[in-house]
Design a protein around this motif. Structure first.
Motif, PDB file in Angstrom:
ATOM      1  N   ASN A 268       2.467  -2.077 -17.722  1.00 48.08           N
ATOM      2  CA  ASN A 268       2.245  -2.938 -16.553  1.00 48.08           C
ATOM      3  C   ASN A 268       2.993  -2.388 -15.335  1.00 48.08           C
ATOM      4  OD1 ASN A 268       0.749  -5.130 -17.985  1.00 48.08           O
ATOM      5  ND2 ASN A 268       2.690  -5.320 -19.079  1.00 48.08           N
ATOM      6  N   ALA A 269       2.768  -1.112 -15.054  1.00 51.18           N
ATOM      7  CA  ALA A 269       3.487  -0.460 -13.951  1.00 51.18           C
ATOM      8  C   ALA A 269       3.154  -1.121 -12.613  1.00 51.18           C
ATOM      9  CB  ALA A 269       3.120   1.013 -13.902  1.00 51.18           C
ATOM     10  N   LEU A 270       4.201  -1.381 -11.835  1.00 53.65           N
ATOM     11  CA  LEU A 270       4.048  -1.954 -10.503  1.00 53.65           C
ATOM     12  C   LEU A 270       4.265  -0.839  -9.487  1.00 53.65           C
ATOM     13  CD1 LEU A 270       3.710  -4.760  -9.039  1.00 53.65           C
ATOM     14  CD2 LEU A 270       6.196  -4.753  -8.799  1.00 53.65           C
ATOM     15  N   VAL A 271       3.298  -0.659  -8.581  1.00 55.47           N
ATOM     16  CA  VAL A 271       3.414   0.407  -7.587  1.00 55.47           C
ATOM     17  C   VAL A 271       3.229  -0.165  -6.190  1.00 55.47           C
ATOM     18  CG1 VAL A 271       2.548   2.150  -9.201  1.00 55.47           C
ATOM     19  CG2 VAL A 271       0.948   0.995  -7.677  1.00 55.47           C
ATOM     20  N   GLU A 272       3.742   0.567  -5.224  1.00 60.06           N
ATOM     21  CA  GLU A 272       3.569   0.203  -3.818  1.00 60.06           C
ATOM     22  C   GLU A 272       2.682   1.280  -3.195  1.00 60.06           C
ATOM     23  OE1 GLU A 272       6.507  -1.915  -0.684  1.00 60.06           O
ATOM     24  OE2 GLU A 272       7.151   0.050  -1.387  1.00 60.06           O
ATOM     25  N   LEU A 273       1.442   0.908  -2.908  1.00 62.29           N
ATOM     26  CA  LEU A 273       0.488   1.861  -2.361  1.00 62.29           C
ATOM     27  C   LEU A 273       0.530   1.837  -0.837  1.00 62.29           C
ATOM     28  CD1 LEU A 273      -2.548   0.997  -4.678  1.00 62.29           C
ATOM     29  CD2 LEU A 273      -0.957   2.915  -4.931  1.00 62.29           C
ATOM     30  N   GLU A 274       0.681   3.012  -0.249  1.00 64.68           N
ATOM     31  CA  GLU A 274       0.593   3.104   1.204  1.00 64.68           C
ATOM     32  C   GLU A 274      -0.837   3.517   1.546  1.00 64.68           C
ATOM     33  OE1 GLU A 274       2.180   5.885   4.846  1.00 64.68           O
ATOM     34  OE2 GLU A 274       3.650   5.358   3.282  1.00 64.68           O
ATOM     35  N   ILE A 275      -1.591   2.560   2.123  1.00 63.78           N
ATOM     36  CA  ILE A 275      -2.999   2.785   2.429  1.00 63.78           C
ATOM     37  C   ILE A 275      -3.190   2.725   3.941  1.00 63.78           C
ATOM     38  CG2 ILE A 275      -5.369   2.041   1.983  1.00 63.78           C
ATOM     39  CD1 ILE A 275      -4.233   0.491  -0.461  1.00 63.78           C
ATOM     40  N   GLU A 276      -3.439   3.874   4.541  1.00 66.04           N
ATOM     41  CA  GLU A 276      -3.636   3.972   5.991  1.00 66.04           C
ATOM     42  C   GLU A 276      -2.502   3.294   6.757  1.00 66.04           C
ATOM     43  OE1 GLU A 276      -7.655   2.378   6.376  1.00 66.04           O
ATOM     44  OE2 GLU A 276      -8.436   4.429   6.434  1.00 66.04           O
ATOM     45  N   GLY A 277      -1.270   3.569   6.318  1.00 69.27           N
ATOM     46  CA  GLY A 277      -0.089   3.062   7.010  1.00 69.27           C
ATOM     47  C   GLY A 277       0.363   1.685   6.587  1.00 69.27           C
ATOM     48  N   GLU A 278      -0.438   0.985   5.797  1.00 65.81           N
ATOM     49  CA  GLU A 278      -0.062  -0.354   5.327  1.00 65.81           C
ATOM     50  C   GLU A 278       0.334  -0.307   3.857  1.00 65.81           C
ATOM     51  OE1 GLU A 278      -3.002  -3.277   6.126  1.00 65.81           O
ATOM     52  OE2 GLU A 278      -3.052  -2.896   8.295  1.00 65.81           O
ATOM     53  N   LEU A 279       1.317  -1.138   3.480  1.00 67.67           N
ATOM     54  CA  LEU A 279       1.798  -1.164   2.110  1.00 67.67           C
ATOM     55  C   LEU A 279       1.131  -2.286   1.327  1.00 67.67           C
ATOM     56  CD1 LEU A 279       5.632  -0.547   2.637  1.00 67.67           C
ATOM     57  CD2 LEU A 279       3.854   1.108   2.037  1.00 67.67           C
ATOM     58  N   GLN A 280       0.705  -1.957   0.114  1.00 67.19           N
ATOM     59  CA  GLN A 280       0.078  -2.939  -0.770  1.00 67.19           C
ATOM     60  C   GLN A 280       0.721  -2.846  -2.154  1.00 67.19           C
ATOM     61  OE1 GLN A 280      -2.656  -5.453  -0.596  1.00 67.19           O
ATOM     62  NE2 GLN A 280      -1.398  -5.811  -2.407  1.00 67.19           N
ATOM     63  N   LEU A 281       1.298  -3.967  -2.599  1.00 65.27           N
ATOM     64  CA  LEU A 281       1.877  -4.026  -3.935  1.00 65.27           C
ATOM     65  C   LEU A 281       0.728  -4.177  -4.934  1.00 65.27           C
ATOM     66  CD1 LEU A 281       4.858  -3.959  -4.820  1.00 65.27           C
ATOM     67  CD2 LEU A 281       4.753  -6.449  -5.046  1.00 65.27           C
ATOM     68  N   ALA A 282       0.740  -3.365  -5.990  1.00 65.60           N
ATOM     69  CA  ALA A 282      -0.368  -3.388  -6.945  1.00 65.60           C
ATOM     70  C   ALA A 282       0.135  -3.250  -8.378  1.00 65.60           C
ATOM     71  CB  ALA A 282      -1.364  -2.274  -6.625  1.00 65.60           C
ATOM     72  N   LEU A 283      -0.527  -3.968  -9.261  1.00 64.71           N
ATOM     73  CA  LEU A 283      -0.180  -3.967 -10.684  1.00 64.71           C
ATOM     74  C   LEU A 283      -1.245  -3.194 -11.461  1.00 64.71           C
ATOM     75  CD1 LEU A 283       1.755  -5.191 -12.879  1.00 64.71           C
ATOM     76  CD2 LEU A 283       0.129  -7.090 -13.038  1.00 64.71           C
ATOM     77  N   THR A 284      -0.805  -2.290 -12.319  1.00 64.03           N
ATOM     78  CA  THR A 284      -1.739  -1.499 -13.124  1.00 64.03           C
ATOM     79  C   THR A 284      -2.459  -2.398 -14.125  1.00 64.03           C
ATOM     80  OG1 THR A 284      -0.201   0.349 -12.982  1.00 64.03           O
ATOM     81  CG2 THR A 284      -1.948   0.514 -14.610  1.00 64.03           C
ATOM     82  N   LYS A 285      -3.790  -2.302 -14.164  1.00 60.35           N
ATOM     83  CA  LYS A 285      -4.565  -3.103 -15.105  1.00 60.35           C
ATOM     84  C   LYS A 285      -5.283  -2.257 -16.147  1.00 60.35           C
ATOM     85  CE  LYS A 285      -4.775  -6.832 -15.249  1.00 60.35           C
ATOM     86  NZ  LYS A 285      -3.840  -7.750 -15.955  1.00 60.35           N
TER      87      LYS A 285
END
Length: 213
Positions: free
Chosen positions: A59-76
């Motif tokens: 259940n890795a939690l990552v912080e994705l930087e998408i076009e300058g914005e940060l999105q917290l995401a959980l691996t499914k």
């Protein structure tokens, strides 16, 4: 659980050919699903993604930087090539800090049971509700010195603060039984063969007898 930052690129090409080109460039195709929004199709750096998933577990939690914005995401879901073991595709679900999510967490056994016992893991994972940023990598269960007849249920598990058990509390997790001797196993096998009407080939018995000499 801490999150690892990954710089993502928005993906505009789709299909098997595009996916192969992405992987040849040591990158990984990925999708982020967000409630009420269209999925975001991304390309992630292969090495950074592999390390983030390795450190974070199932259940890795990552912080994705998408076009300058940060999105917290959980691996499914993670697809891995069965032979070469490289990442083929990763599915994420967008989450927010403080948000509660439902996850399956692996159970890890710690210690050694008493001598002449057999430890059987009846259920290797349990379902929990936990904050997205506080998902445990695993639930530790001590079997140190456990005697035959020991039963550990989901209700016996010690959960991290803030986590709630969703699995039925009466679900059996670990079963410690008496280890059978070789003679007992052979007797049980013979009994089963008799019940099923299986007859041993006399040549097999002769070969076994010769081997004992």
């Amino acid at each position: 659980m801490s999150s690892e930052k990954i710089v993502a690129e928005v993906r505009t090409e789709f299909g098997k050919g595009a996916a192969r080109r992405i992987r040849r460039a040591d990158k990984v195709p990925a999708v982020v699903y967000t409630h009420g929004e269209e999925p975001k199709h991304l390309t992630l750096p292969g090495h950074d993604t592999m390390m983030a998933l390795k450190h974070g577990g199932a259940n890795a939690l990552v912080e994705l930087e998408i076009e300058g914005e940060l999105q917290l995401a959980l691996t499914k879901q993670v697809q891995v090539d069965p032979i070469k073991r490289f990442l083929e595709h990763v599915d994420f679900i967008a989450v927010k800090r403080g948000e509660k999510v439902t996850v399956d967490v692996p159970v890890h056994l710690n210690g050694e049971a008493a001598k002449e016992t057999l430890v059987v893991t009846e259920n290797a994972t349990v379902s929990l509700e936990a904050e997205a940023t506080h998902i445990p990598e695993w639930i530790e269960v001590s079997i140190e010195g456990a005697e035959a007849g020991t039963l550990i249920y989901a209700s016996d598990l010690v959960l991290p603060k803030g986590s709630e058990l969703l699995t039925d509390p009466e679900t059996l997790i670990v079963n410690v039984t008496q280890q059978q001797s070789e003679e007992a196993l052979e007797a049980e096998l013979e009994s089963t063969e008799d019940e099923l009407g299986i007859e041993k080939d006399e040549s097999e018995d002769a070969e076994a007898a010769e081997g004992d000499e």
